[in-house]
Design a protein around this motif. Structure first.
Motif, short mmCIF file in Angstrom:
data_model
loop_
_atom_site.label_atom_id
_atom_site.label_comp_id
_atom_site.label_asym_id
_atom_site.label_seq_id
_atom_site.Cartn_x
_atom_site.Cartn_y
_atom_site.Cartn_z
N PRO A 387 5.59 -0.22 -4.50
CA PRO A 387 5.35 -1.46 -5.25
C PRO A 387 3.85 -1.77 -5.33
O PRO A 387 3.29 -2.38 -4.43
CB PRO A 387 6.10 -2.52 -4.44
CG PRO A 387 6.15 -1.97 -3.06
CD PRO A 387 6.23 -0.48 -3.19
N LEU A 388 3.23 -1.35 -6.43
CA LEU A 388 1.78 -1.45 -6.57
C LEU A 388 1.33 -2.63 -7.42
O LEU A 388 0.13 -2.80 -7.64
CB LEU A 388 1.23 -0.16 -7.19
CG LEU A 388 1.32 1.11 -6.34
CD1 LEU A 388 0.77 2.30 -7.11
CD2 LEU A 388 0.58 0.93 -5.02
N ILE A 389 2.24 -3.44 -7.92
CA ILE A 389 1.85 -4.57 -8.76
C ILE A 389 1.55 -5.76 -7.86
O ILE A 389 2.44 -6.36 -7.28
CB ILE A 389 2.95 -4.92 -9.78
CG1 ILE A 389 3.40 -3.66 -10.53
CG2 ILE A 389 2.45 -5.99 -10.73
CD1 ILE A 389 2.30 -2.93 -11.26
N ARG A 390 0.26 -6.11 -7.74
CA ARG A 390 -0.15 -7.21 -6.87
C ARG A 390 0.03 -8.56 -7.54
O ARG A 390 0.47 -9.53 -6.92
CB ARG A 390 -1.62 -7.03 -6.47
CG ARG A 390 -2.11 -8.11 -5.52
CD ARG A 390 -3.63 -8.04 -5.33
NE ARG A 390 -4.06 -6.76 -4.79
CZ ARG A 390 -5.35 -6.44 -4.60
NH1 ARG A 390 -6.30 -7.31 -4.94
NH2 ARG A 390 -5.68 -5.28 -4.10
N ARG A 391 -0.32 -8.65 -8.81
CA ARG A 391 -0.25 -9.92 -9.53
C ARG A 391 -0.02 -9.64 -11.01
O ARG A 391 -0.50 -8.65 -11.55
CB ARG A 391 -1.55 -10.71 -9.34
CG ARG A 391 -1.53 -12.11 -9.95
CD ARG A 391 -2.88 -12.77 -9.90
NE ARG A 391 -3.23 -13.31 -8.59
CZ ARG A 391 -2.89 -14.52 -8.17
NH1 ARG A 391 -2.15 -15.30 -8.93
NH2 ARG A 391 -3.27 -14.95 -6.98
N VAL A 392 0.72 -10.52 -11.65
CA VAL A 392 0.98 -10.43 -13.09
C VAL A 392 0.53 -11.73 -13.74
O VAL A 392 0.83 -12.81 -13.26
CB VAL A 392 2.49 -10.21 -13.39
CG1 VAL A 392 2.74 -10.16 -14.90
CG2 VAL A 392 3.00 -8.94 -12.71
N LEU A 393 -0.21 -11.62 -14.83
CA LEU A 393 -0.52 -12.77 -15.69
C LEU A 393 0.25 -12.59 -16.98
O LEU A 393 0.09 -11.57 -17.67
CB LEU A 393 -2.02 -12.87 -16.00
CG LEU A 393 -2.89 -13.61 -14.99
CD1 LEU A 393 -3.07 -12.78 -13.73
CD2 LEU A 393 -4.23 -13.97 -15.61
#
Length: 414
Positions: A387-393
């Protein structure tokens, strides 16, 4: 409220005229977001002031993934069918009717909860735009309600009444085609942007598919095609003939299919040097889940055909919502470089949806970005399953932290 994301180690803009390579990579970068749009892109040292600040701490920042092919409005699952395939049974597409029965029996709330869960799941993995098809109702009322629910979750909705011929019309498939082109299309039209057809043995032949696409086009819908998944067939060439935005699967292609797709290339002065107006959308999750041959992406790319990657998230043949997983498969199994796979999962998907406001990080584009828990886009294929997605805008609205390494924020609500 404006917000600056600074101290970006690697920024992927997908603007080859702005940064390095086709991905338009900028080092030591910053991005300013104002409302739901990108207001500024450049070197971190030159970044203007903003109301809030995110320190990416050297991480990579990418455009949000654009998943241009998904089937999310359904009930039930087909885990037993998957287990049977893993034990050696072939995939024929016949299990679609199992999901049709479960979907017809489900309430609106059950379908809404299931679809919302999958959209949330996809968002947590970096998907900021997702297309959702109907296709598990196959009657007027259930196709219309599937699209109505899908439209609550995305603006990219596709009428797929022509998924397969339902059991009640098995003796008269043309009567079902007439239903799709008439009352079903009329009921679906207020909730759909696109029309799609499964042009494949066991589904709809070329004449039936052409009739359905023409009816959708006359009703003002854009065209999409499922083609050449289970074997050679007319789907790709039909998509080109009809001017479809995308033909999806493209697993079994001959030279004529390649030539047809290549003939739609639009040469232009844009940063990526032009693209084919009918995009070849590849769905490696389906090959993974059915133990089928993977599409030859290298052959398409070498012919200068625009390629997109999408999940094909559905309960039967590709029950994954993970675009990073599809990127890893494309690199490992389909001959794509990490850069080509990332472009296909972002800008390629935008082309498949005929959108120029997503899939890139540029002034005026929609503020859909993802911060990786990694220094480079290469890690998407290099570290599969992590799981490499730290933050989503999404439209400028930041998510909570998703991965293990936090970035530093100032001025944002907790």
């Amino acid at each position: 409220m404006s917000m600056v994301i600074t101290n970006i180690g690697e920024l992927v803009t997908n603007d080859a005229g702005f940064g390095k390579g086709r991905l338009g990579i900028v080092q030591d970068a910053a991005v300013v977001v104002d409302g739901d749009r990108i207001a500024w892109v450049g070197a971190a040292s030159d970044a203007p002031a903003a109301d809030a600040r995110i320190d990416a701490d050297g991480a990579a920042v990418l455009p949000g993934f654009v998943d241009s092919h998904a089937h999310l409005v359904f009930a039930g699952d087909r885990a037993a069918e998957f287990a049977a395939r893993m034990a050696g049974e072939p995939y024929t597409g016949g299990g679609i009717r199992t999901t049709v029965g479960a979907t017809r029996a489900a309430s609106d709330d059950e379908l809404r909860r299931s679809a919302t869960r999958l959209v949330t799941e996809a968002r947590s993995q970096g998907t900021t735009t997702i297309e959702i098809k109907s296709g598990y109702g196959l009657n007027v009322a259930d196709e219309a309600r599937s699209l109505r629910i899908a439209a609550e979750l995305t603006s990219e909705t596709t009428f797929l009444g022509a998924h397969v011929v339902p059991a009640e019309y098995s003796d008269d498939p043309w009567a079902y085609v007439s239903l799709v082109c008439g009352p079903m299309l009329a009921a679906a039209r207020p909730h759909a942007r696109w029309i799609d057809v499964f042009c494949e043995r066991g589904a709809f032949d070329a004449d039936q598919a052409r009739t359905i696409l023409a009816a959708g086009q006359a009703a003002g819908l854009g065209l999409r095609v499922h083609g050449n998944q289970l074997g050679p067939g007319p789907g790709v060439r039909l998509a080109v003939e009809m001017g479809a935005a995308s033909v999806d699967h493209c697993t079994h292609l001959d030279d004529a299919d390649i030539d047809a797709l290549a003939s739609t290339r639009l040469d232009c002065m844009c940063a990526d040097g032009g693209h084919s107006s009918t995009v070849a959308t590849l769905l490696p999750g389906a090959e993974f889940s059915t133990r089928s041959p993977y599409p030859d992406a290298r052959r398409l790319l070498d012919a200068n055909i625009t390629v997109a990657l999408a999940t094909d998230c559905n309960p039967g043949s590709s029950y994954t919502s993970s675009m990073p997983f599809c990127i890893a498969l494309a690199v490992r199994e389909m001959g794509m470089t990490p850069a080509e796979a990332l472009w296909a999962a972002t800008a390629g998907g935008a082309h498949a949806l005929r959108r120029d406001d997503i899939g890139r990080i540029a002034v005026g584009a929609r503020a859909d970005l993802i911060v990786l828990d990694a220094p480079s886009h290469l890690h998407l294929a290099y570290r599969p399953g992590v799981p490499l997605i730290r933050r989503v805008l999404h439209g400028g609205v930041p998510s909570h932290h998703l991965a293990t390494t936090p970035d530093r924020t100032e001025g944002l609500p907790s």
